[in-house]
Design a protein around this motif. Structure first.
Motif, PDB file in Angstrom:
ATOM      1  N   ARG A   1       6.826  66.479  -7.471  1.00  0.00           N
ATOM      2  CA  ARG A   1       7.629  65.635  -8.356  1.00  0.00           C
ATOM      3  C   ARG A   1       7.279  65.902  -9.817  1.00  0.00           C
ATOM      4  NH1 ARG A   1       5.200  59.600  -7.223  1.00  0.00           N
ATOM      5  NH2 ARG A   1       4.460  59.431  -9.344  1.00  0.00           N
ATOM      6  N   CYS A   2       8.244  65.614 -10.681  1.00  0.00           N
ATOM      7  CA  CYS A   2       8.100  65.873 -12.114  1.00  0.00           C
ATOM      8  C   CYS A   2       8.230  64.570 -12.898  1.00  0.00           C
ATOM      9  CB  CYS A   2       9.180  66.843 -12.592  1.00  0.00           C
ATOM     10  SG  CYS A   2       9.113  68.460 -11.814  1.00  0.00           S
ATOM     11  N   ARG A   3       7.493  64.529 -14.007  1.00  0.00           N
ATOM     12  CA  ARG A   3       7.570  63.379 -14.914  1.00  0.00           C
ATOM     13  C   ARG A   3       7.565  63.894 -16.349  1.00  0.00           C
ATOM     14  NH1 ARG A   3       3.140  59.115 -12.651  1.00  0.00           N
ATOM     15  NH2 ARG A   3       4.280  58.523 -10.785  1.00  0.00           N
ATOM     16  N   PRO A   4       8.215  63.162 -17.263  1.00  0.00           N
ATOM     17  CA  PRO A   4       8.126  63.536 -18.676  1.00  0.00           C
ATOM     18  C   PRO A   4       6.660  63.477 -19.130  1.00  0.00           C
ATOM     19  CG  PRO A   4       9.864  61.915 -18.335  1.00  0.00           C
ATOM     20  CD  PRO A   4       9.088  62.001 -17.048  1.00  0.00           C
ATOM     21  N   LEU A   5       6.258  64.444 -19.941  1.00  0.00           N
ATOM     22  CA  LEU A   5       4.875  64.503 -20.406  1.00  0.00           C
ATOM     23  C   LEU A   5       4.479  63.238 -21.153  1.00  0.00           C
ATOM     24  CD1 LEU A   5       2.288  66.153 -20.644  1.00  0.00           C
ATOM     25  CD2 LEU A   5       3.253  67.230 -22.683  1.00  0.00           C
ATOM     26  N   ALA A   6       5.367  62.721 -21.994  1.00  0.00           N
ATOM     27  CA  ALA A   6       5.054  61.494 -22.732  1.00  0.00           C
ATOM     28  C   ALA A   6       4.751  60.340 -21.771  1.00  0.00           C
ATOM     29  CB  ALA A   6       6.207  61.121 -23.666  1.00  0.00           C
ATOM     30  N   GLN A   7       5.461  60.278 -20.650  1.00  0.00           N
ATOM     31  CA  GLN A   7       5.211  59.223 -19.665  1.00  0.00           C
ATOM     32  C   GLN A   7       3.844  59.419 -19.003  1.00  0.00           C
ATOM     33  OE1 GLN A   7       7.876  59.267 -16.310  1.00  0.00           O
ATOM     34  NE2 GLN A   7       7.253  57.239 -15.633  1.00  0.00           N
ATOM     35  N   VAL A   8       3.507  60.652 -18.686  1.00  0.00           N
ATOM     36  CA  VAL A   8       2.224  60.935 -18.034  1.00  0.00           C
ATOM     37  C   VAL A   8       1.064  60.504 -18.934  1.00  0.00           C
ATOM     38  CG1 VAL A   8       0.702  62.749 -17.138  1.00  0.00           C
ATOM     39  CG2 VAL A   8       3.154  62.827 -16.654  1.00  0.00           C
ATOM     40  N   ILE A   9       1.170  60.789 -20.222  1.00  0.00           N
ATOM     41  CA  ILE A   9       0.082  60.464 -21.152  1.00  0.00           C
ATOM     42  C   ILE A   9       0.188  59.027 -21.668  1.00  0.00           C
ATOM     43  CG2 ILE A   9       1.226  61.350 -23.233  1.00  0.00           C
ATOM     44  CD1 ILE A   9      -2.468  61.882 -22.400  1.00  0.00           C
ATOM     45  N   GLY A  10       1.325  58.369 -21.422  1.00  0.00           N
ATOM     46  CA  GLY A  10       1.500  56.983 -21.850  1.00  0.00           C
ATOM     47  C   GLY A  10       1.886  56.839 -23.313  1.00  0.00           C
ATOM     48  N   ALA A  11       2.565  57.854 -23.850  1.00  0.00           N
ATOM     49  CA  ALA A  11       2.999  57.793 -25.253  1.00  0.00           C
ATOM     50  C   ALA A  11       4.314  57.037 -25.354  1.00  0.00           C
ATOM     51  CB  ALA A  11       3.163  59.208 -25.811  1.00  0.00           C
ATOM     52  N   LYS A  12       4.419  56.185 -26.348  1.00  0.00           N
ATOM     53  CA  LYS A  12       5.657  55.446 -26.561  1.00  0.00           C
ATOM     54  C   LYS A  12       6.633  56.241 -27.411  1.00  0.00           C
ATOM     55  CE  LYS A  12       3.647  50.870 -26.052  1.00  0.00           C
ATOM     56  NZ  LYS A  12       3.368  51.110 -24.704  1.00  0.00           N
ATOM     57  N   ARG A  13       6.109  57.113 -28.265  1.00  0.00           N
ATOM     58  CA  ARG A  13       6.951  57.943 -29.133  1.00  0.00           C
ATOM     59  C   ARG A  13       6.642  59.415 -28.877  1.00  0.00           C
ATOM     60  NH1 ARG A  13       5.432  55.751 -34.765  1.00  0.00           N
ATOM     61  NH2 ARG A  13       5.517  57.966 -35.042  1.00  0.00           N
ATOM     62  N   LEU A  14       7.651  60.243 -29.072  1.00  0.00           N
ATOM     63  CA  LEU A  14       7.489  61.673 -28.849  1.00  0.00           C
ATOM     64  C   LEU A  14       7.017  62.371 -30.122  1.00  0.00           C
ATOM     65  CD1 LEU A  14      10.643  62.497 -26.713  1.00  0.00           C
ATOM     66  CD2 LEU A  14       8.284  62.383 -25.959  1.00  0.00           C
ATOM     67  N   THR A  15       5.776  62.130 -30.495  1.00  0.00           N
ATOM     68  CA  THR A  15       5.200  62.847 -31.627  1.00  0.00           C
ATOM     69  C   THR A  15       3.734  63.119 -31.335  1.00  0.00           C
ATOM     70  OG1 THR A  15       4.545  60.872 -32.826  1.00  0.00           O
ATOM     71  CG2 THR A  15       6.722  61.721 -33.304  1.00  0.00           C
ATOM     72  N   GLY A  16       3.262  64.265 -31.800  1.00  0.00           N
ATOM     73  CA  GLY A  16       1.856  64.609 -31.645  1.00  0.00           C
ATOM     74  C   GLY A  16       1.663  65.791 -30.723  1.00  0.00           C
ATOM     75  N   VAL A  17       0.405  66.183 -30.582  1.00  0.00           N
ATOM     76  CA  VAL A  17       0.041  67.329 -29.748  1.00  0.00           C
ATOM     77  C   VAL A  17      -0.753  66.840 -28.543  1.00  0.00           C
ATOM     78  CG1 VAL A  17      -1.259  69.489 -29.648  1.00  0.00           C
ATOM     79  CG2 VAL A  17       0.025  68.901 -31.719  1.00  0.00           C
ATOM     80  N   VAL A  18      -0.254  67.150 -27.355  1.00  0.00           N
ATOM     81  CA  VAL A  18      -0.954  66.824 -26.117  1.00  0.00           C
ATOM     82  C   VAL A  18      -1.787  68.042 -25.726  1.00  0.00           C
ATOM     83  CG1 VAL A  18      -0.729  66.244 -23.673  1.00  0.00           C
ATOM     84  CG2 VAL A  18       0.855  65.254 -25.352  1.00  0.00           C
ATOM     85  N   VAL A  19      -3.072  67.822 -25.514  1.00  0.00           N
ATOM     86  CA  VAL A  19      -3.969  68.892 -25.068  1.00  0.00           C
ATOM     87  C   VAL A  19      -4.141  68.746 -23.563  1.00  0.00           C
ATOM     88  CG1 VAL A  19      -6.275  69.888 -25.274  1.00  0.00           C
ATOM     89  CG2 VAL A  19      -5.146  68.936 -27.294  1.00  0.00           C
ATOM     90  N   VAL A  20      -3.881  69.834 -22.844  1.00  0.00           N
ATOM     91  CA  VAL A  20      -4.037  69.868 -21.385  1.00  0.00           C
ATOM     92  C   VAL A  20      -5.145  70.870 -21.088  1.00  0.00           C
ATOM     93  CG1 VAL A  20      -2.910  70.330 -19.173  1.00  0.00           C
ATOM     94  CG2 VAL A  20      -1.561  69.444 -21.106  1.00  0.00           C
ATOM     95  N   ARG A  21      -6.147  70.437 -20.327  1.00  0.00           N
ATOM     96  CA  ARG A  21      -7.262  71.332 -20.000  1.00  0.00           C
ATOM     97  C   ARG A  21      -7.893  70.895 -18.681  1.00  0.00           C
ATOM     98  NH1 ARG A  21     -10.564  68.930 -24.810  1.00  0.00           N
ATOM     99  NH2 ARG A  21      -9.642  70.718 -25.816  1.00  0.00           N
ATOM    100  N   PRO A  22      -8.662  71.776 -18.060  1.00  0.00           N
ATOM    101  CA  PRO A  22      -9.402  71.342 -16.883  1.00  0.00           C
ATOM    102  C   PRO A  22     -10.393  70.259 -17.288  1.00  0.00           C
ATOM    103  CG  PRO A  22      -9.388  73.735 -17.026  1.00  0.00           C
ATOM    104  CD  PRO A  22      -8.846  73.210 -18.327  1.00  0.00           C
ATOM    105  N   CYS A  23     -10.538  69.243 -16.449  1.00  0.00           N
ATOM    106  CA  CYS A  23     -11.512  68.189 -16.724  1.00  0.00           C
ATOM    107  C   CYS A  23     -12.908  68.759 -16.509  1.00  0.00           C
ATOM    108  CB  CYS A  23     -11.318  67.009 -15.765  1.00  0.00           C
ATOM    109  SG  CYS A  23      -9.745  66.164 -15.988  1.00  0.00           S
ATOM    110  N   ALA A  24     -13.867  68.146 -17.181  1.00  0.00           N
ATOM    111  CA  ALA A  24     -15.268  68.485 -16.909  1.00  0.00           C
ATOM    112  C   ALA A  24     -15.532  68.164 -15.454  1.00  0.00           C
ATOM    113  CB  ALA A  24     -16.178  67.692 -17.830  1.00  0.00           C
ATOM    114  N   ALA A  25     -16.388  68.928 -14.826  1.00  0.00           N
ATOM    115  CA  ALA A  25     -16.660  68.732 -13.402  1.00  0.00           C
ATOM    116  C   ALA A  25     -17.008  67.288 -13.120  1.00  0.00           C
ATOM    117  CB  ALA A  25     -17.784  69.651 -12.952  1.00  0.00           C
ATOM    118  N   ALA A  26     -16.321  66.718 -12.158  1.00  0.00           N
ATOM    119  CA  ALA A  26     -16.585  65.334 -11.735  1.00  0.00           C
ATOM    120  C   ALA A  26     -17.363  65.386 -10.433  1.00  0.00           C
ATOM    121  CB  ALA A  26     -15.266  64.587 -11.549  1.00  0.00           C
ATOM    122  N   SER A  27     -18.032  64.356 -10.126  1.00  0.00           N
ATOM    123  CA  SER A  27     -18.760  64.341  -8.861  1.00  0.00           C
ATOM    124  C   SER A  27     -18.484  63.058  -8.114  1.00  0.00           C
ATOM    125  CB  SER A  27     -20.255  64.517  -9.111  1.00  0.00           C
ATOM    126  OG  SER A  27     -20.743  63.467  -9.909  1.00  0.00           O
TER     127      SER A  27
END
Length: 133
Positions: free
Chosen positions: A105-131
């Motif tokens: 399934r697909c979602r708008p990126l702003a919805q995934v990050i919880g942004a109310k307005r479409l402005t700014g830079v979203v950084v996507v990266r692997p998370c630090a190792a979780a345990s």
């Protein structure tokens, strides 16, 4: 005993989100040509690897490489990029939002990050190792 958990982390200013996935697709509509573009990513350690890209049309800097194959209306090809530490995606009120797709399934990126307005830079990266314990 600890168990590494694959996940991608997203950040936009103070907003944070994480998705427990090791593969995802980034999709968007080209701002000039109004055609689809998709990129598949896989997590490999601390990097994102672009495994396949698809372009629905050509023009305005979107020409597929010579080895691309037209299948089901999309040009499929294997990008030749090194592993990336992160993606930087600009949200703009002047273009359609990116879509992040995972587990069918697909979602708008702003919805995934919880942004109310479409402005700014979203950084996507692997998370630090979780345990997990």
């Amino acid at each position: 005993m600890s168990l590494a958990v694959a996940a991608i982390c997203l950040a936009l200013g103070a907003r944070r989100a994480s998705l427990p996935v090791d593969r995802f697709t980034l999709a968007w509509t080209h701002s000039v040509e109004k055609t689809g573009w998709q990129e598949d990513y896989a997590l490999r350690g601390t990097a994102l690897v672009l495994t396949e890209a698809r372009i629905q049309g050509t023009g305005a800097g979107m020409e597929p490489p010579p080895d691309a194959v037209l299948r089901d209306g999309w040009w499929h090809y294997m990008p030749k990029l090194p592993p990336l530490p992160e993606l930087r995606l600009t949200l703009s009120p002047y273009t359609a939002d990116y879509r992040l797709c995972w587990q069918g399934r697909c979602r708008p990126l702003a919805q995934v990050i919880g942004a109310k307005r479409l402005t700014g830079v979203v950084v996507v990266r692997p998370c630090a190792a979780a345990s997990a314990r």
